[in-house]
Design a protein around this motif. Structure first.
Motif, short mmCIF file in Angstrom:
data_model
loop_
_atom_site.label_atom_id
_atom_site.label_comp_id
_atom_site.label_asym_id
_atom_site.label_seq_id
_atom_site.Cartn_x
_atom_site.Cartn_y
_atom_site.Cartn_z
N UNK A 34 0.61 -5.88 -10.83
CA UNK A 34 -0.10 -4.72 -10.31
C UNK A 34 0.28 -4.53 -8.85
N UNK A 35 0.45 -3.30 -8.45
CA UNK A 35 0.73 -3.05 -7.05
C UNK A 35 -0.58 -2.89 -6.28
N UNK A 36 -0.50 -3.03 -4.99
CA UNK A 36 -1.71 -2.99 -4.16
C UNK A 36 -2.41 -1.64 -4.25
N UNK A 37 -1.65 -0.56 -4.41
CA UNK A 37 -2.26 0.77 -4.51
C UNK A 37 -3.18 0.87 -5.74
N UNK A 38 -2.76 0.25 -6.86
CA UNK A 38 -3.59 0.27 -8.07
C UNK A 38 -4.87 -0.53 -7.85
N UNK A 39 -4.74 -1.73 -7.27
CA UNK A 39 -5.91 -2.55 -6.99
C UNK A 39 -6.86 -1.83 -6.05
N UNK A 40 -6.31 -1.20 -5.00
CA UNK A 40 -7.14 -0.45 -4.05
C UNK A 40 -7.85 0.72 -4.73
N UNK A 41 -7.15 1.43 -5.63
CA UNK A 41 -7.76 2.55 -6.34
C UNK A 41 -8.91 2.08 -7.22
N UNK A 42 -8.74 0.96 -7.91
CA UNK A 42 -9.82 0.42 -8.74
C UNK A 42 -11.02 0.04 -7.87
#
Length: 88
Positions: A34-42
């Motif tokens: 997972x990229x950081x942008x996906x984790x941040x969006x969640x």
């Protein structure tokens, strides 16, 4: 490669990556699950990752299952499950 990041019983994020899009490094294809942008969006929705499921699969489109109708994807592969906390 298919990756599903589970946040609770019914939510999360899923991404599919074609083999050709996974960088080759030293004879192996490697990438972050997972990229950081996906984790941040969640997390911005108040959701924290709990489990990560990832699968390496072969996929074909076929009409064998529903003759006369449109082709549907058929997948075969192996899926793995790991706790998100174990990856930190």
């Amino acid at each position: 490669m298919t990756v599903f990041i589970q946040t609770d019983a019914t939510g999360g994020a899923m991404r599919r990556i074609l083999e050709a899009n996974i960088p080759l490094s030293g004879g192996n294809r490697t990438m972050p699950l997972a990229d950081q942008a996906t984790i941040d969006a969640l997390r911005s929705t108040g959701s924290d990752p709990s489990m990560i499921y990832f699968a390496c699969m072969n996929e074909v489109e076929t009409t064998q299952f529903f003759p006369g109708l449109r082709a549907v994807p058929a997948q075969a592969g192996r899926m793995f499950q790991v706790s998100y906390a174990d990856l930190l």
